[in-house]
Structure formats: C-alpha cells, structure tokens
Motif scaffolding. Sequence first.
Motif, PDB file in Angstrom:
ATOM      1  N   LEU A 191       0.827  -1.196   0.000  1.00  0.00           N
ATOM      2  CA  LEU A 191       0.000   0.000   0.000  1.00  0.00           C
ATOM      3  C   LEU A 191       0.862   1.246   0.000  1.00  0.00           C
ATOM      4  N   ALA A 192       0.375   2.291  -0.672  1.00  0.00           N
ATOM      5  CA  ALA A 192       1.089   3.565  -0.684  1.00  0.00           C
ATOM      6  C   ALA A 192       1.172   4.108   0.732  1.00  0.00           C
ATOM      7  N   GLY A 193       2.282   4.739   1.050  1.00  0.00           N
ATOM      8  CA  GLY A 193       2.462   5.299   2.374  1.00  0.00           C
ATOM      9  C   GLY A 193       2.788   4.272   3.427  1.00  0.00           C
ATOM     10  N   GLY A 194       3.069   3.050   3.019  1.00  0.00           N
ATOM     11  CA  GLY A 194       3.308   1.968   3.965  1.00  0.00           C
ATOM     12  C   GLY A 194       4.710   1.949   4.521  1.00  0.00           C
ATOM     13  N   GLY A 195       5.584   2.752   3.994  1.00  0.00           N
ATOM     14  CA  GLY A 195       6.963   2.776   4.471  1.00  0.00           C
ATOM     15  C   GLY A 195       7.127   3.703   5.659  1.00  0.00           C
ATOM     16  N   SER A 196       8.362   3.926   5.999  1.00  0.00           N
ATOM     17  CA  SER A 196       8.646   4.814   7.126  1.00  0.00           C
ATOM     18  C   SER A 196       9.171   6.148   6.600  1.00  0.00           C
ATOM     19  N   LEU A 197       9.240   7.108   7.482  1.00  0.00           N
ATOM     20  CA  LEU A 197       9.788   8.400   7.091  1.00  0.00           C
ATOM     21  C   LEU A 197      11.287   8.248   6.838  1.00  0.00           C
ATOM     22  N   PRO A 198      11.834   8.979   5.893  1.00  0.00           N
ATOM     23  CA  PRO A 198      13.270   8.886   5.603  1.00  0.00           C
ATOM     24  C   PRO A 198      14.112   9.214   6.838  1.00  0.00           C
ATOM     25  N   GLY A 199      15.254   8.555   6.938  1.00  0.00           N
ATOM     26  CA  GLY A 199      16.179   8.845   8.035  1.00  0.00           C
ATOM     27  C   GLY A 199      15.679   8.380   9.386  1.00  0.00           C
ATOM     28  N   ASP A 200      14.693   7.465   9.382  1.00  0.00           N
ATOM     29  CA  ASP A 200      14.117   6.955  10.623  1.00  0.00           C
ATOM     30  C   ASP A 200      13.612   8.086  11.528  1.00  0.00           C
ATOM     31  N   VAL A 201      13.029   9.082  10.921  1.00  0.00           N
ATOM     32  CA  VAL A 201      12.501  10.238  11.656  1.00  0.00           C
ATOM     33  C   VAL A 201      11.297   9.803  12.486  1.00  0.00           C
ATOM     34  N   ARG A 202      11.304  10.131  13.756  1.00  0.00           N
ATOM     35  CA  ARG A 202      10.192   9.822  14.667  1.00  0.00           C
ATOM     36  C   ARG A 202       9.468  11.087  15.142  1.00  0.00           C
ATOM     37  N   ARG A 203      10.184  12.195  15.205  1.00  0.00           N
ATOM     38  CA  ARG A 203       9.594  13.480  15.612  1.00  0.00           C
ATOM     39  C   ARG A 203       9.838  14.468  14.474  1.00  0.00           C
ATOM     40  N   ILE A 204       8.765  15.028  13.984  1.00  0.00           N
ATOM     41  CA  ILE A 204       8.881  15.894  12.810  1.00  0.00           C
ATOM     42  C   ILE A 204       8.230  17.246  13.089  1.00  0.00           C
ATOM     43  N   ALA A 205       8.901  18.281  12.674  1.00  0.00           N
ATOM     44  CA  ALA A 205       8.334  19.632  12.737  1.00  0.00           C
ATOM     45  C   ALA A 205       7.891  20.001  11.323  1.00  0.00           C
ATOM     46  N   VAL A 206       6.758  20.631  11.233  1.00  0.00           N
ATOM     47  CA  VAL A 206       6.246  21.053   9.927  1.00  0.00           C
ATOM     48  C   VAL A 206       6.090  22.564   9.968  1.00  0.00           C
ATOM     49  N   GLU A 207       6.864  23.236   9.126  1.00  0.00           N
ATOM     50  CA  GLU A 207       6.734  24.690   9.029  1.00  0.00           C
ATOM     51  C   GLU A 207       5.602  25.040   8.081  1.00  0.00           C
ATOM     52  N   THR A 208       4.964  26.155   8.354  1.00  0.00           N
ATOM     53  CA  THR A 208       3.920  26.629   7.436  1.00  0.00           C
ATOM     54  C   THR A 208       4.540  26.830   6.064  1.00  0.00           C
ATOM     55  N   PHE A 209       3.889  26.259   5.065  1.00  0.00           N
ATOM     56  CA  PHE A 209       4.432  26.348   3.710  1.00  0.00           C
ATOM     57  C   PHE A 209       4.523  27.810   3.269  1.00  0.00           C
ATOM     58  N   THR A 210       5.552  28.095   2.498  1.00  0.00           N
ATOM     59  CA  THR A 210       5.710  29.423   1.910  1.00  0.00           C
ATOM     60  C   THR A 210       4.744  29.552   0.742  1.00  0.00           C
ATOM     61  N   ASN A 211       4.045  30.649   0.710  1.00  0.00           N
ATOM     62  CA  ASN A 211       3.045  30.863  -0.332  1.00  0.00           C
ATOM     63  C   ASN A 211       3.574  31.851  -1.362  1.00  0.00           C
ATOM     64  N   ARG A 212       3.859  31.377  -2.552  1.00  0.00           N
ATOM     65  CA  ARG A 212       4.325  32.253  -3.639  1.00  0.00           C
ATOM     66  C   ARG A 212       3.218  32.562  -4.633  1.00  0.00           C
TER      67      ARG A 212
END
Length: 156
Positions: free
Chosen positions: A10-31
């Motif tokens: 299934l799509a999305g069945g893998g893990s995050l790259p670099g074995d990331v467990r805690r992720i910060a998401v910045e507000t996307f830049t709007n151009r």
Amino acid sequence: MLAAGCGYRLAGGGSLPGDVRRIAVETFTNRTGEIGIEAVITNDILYEITRTDKATISDKNRADAVLTGMIRSARSSSISHSAAHETSEERVTVVVDVRLVSTGGETLWSANGISASEEYAVASDNMGTEQNKKSAVAKLSGRLAQRIYYRMTDDF
C-alpha cells in the motif's frame, strides 16, 4: 500474502526517511496570490502525518527533522463554457515543492512539482465563484497532502 510476495504494498506503507520519529512542519511558503492557501495545505500535511502514527509532530527544537514546502503556483483555467465567452467551470491546479531536512542540515527527502487539481463551478457573481474556488482548494489540498506523505514514506 500474495501482495507481499510480489513486491506490491500500500502507498504510504513505508517509514519516514532517516528513521525520523519526531517531525516539525513549518507553514508552507506561499508564492501565489491565493490568500490562506498555505494554512490549508500545512494543516492537511499535519493531519496526514498524525493519522498514521509513524511520527509525532514536534516543535523545531525537539524534532528529528523539519518539513518545509513552497507553494509555487495556484492557477485556474477554464474547462467548460456555457456560451461563447462565458465560462461555466474552471479547474484550479496547485503545485508545491517539499523538503525534509534533518536537524543536522542533511536533506533526507525532497520533491518538486507535486500537484493536485480540482474543478469548480463559476457562479453568476465573483463572491460565489471565489467561494467555490476556496472549496475546490480545500478538496485538492487533502489529496495533495496525501500525495506528499505517500511519496515521502515510499521506501522504494
């Protein structure tokens, strides 16, 4: 069993790259000229990450990696007409570039030109058309966030 044996999953069945467990998401830049689209897309990305339990959302100081994105374009184009010079339906297409960077500065994953589109009706007044366009952006944002997440967790 058969699916696992033939290499499909299934799509999305893998893990995050670099074995990331805690992720910060910045507000996307709007151009783009679309006001507020960055909040809609960023919130949908946060939802996709939290929905799967593969990582927790963290602040930038405690995260293993930071996900950033830039909304390159949000363009509308006519797709049907009710008369010679009267548009009855348009399609909005949003294109983003996304990057996941470790706290050490290493790019763990990136993708450019991820897009999603959605159609909306052109109303008899500008306010109605803008409302329909906002609804279309909200719909495509969910699909766009899902695509980003699936591509980011694709272990291929």
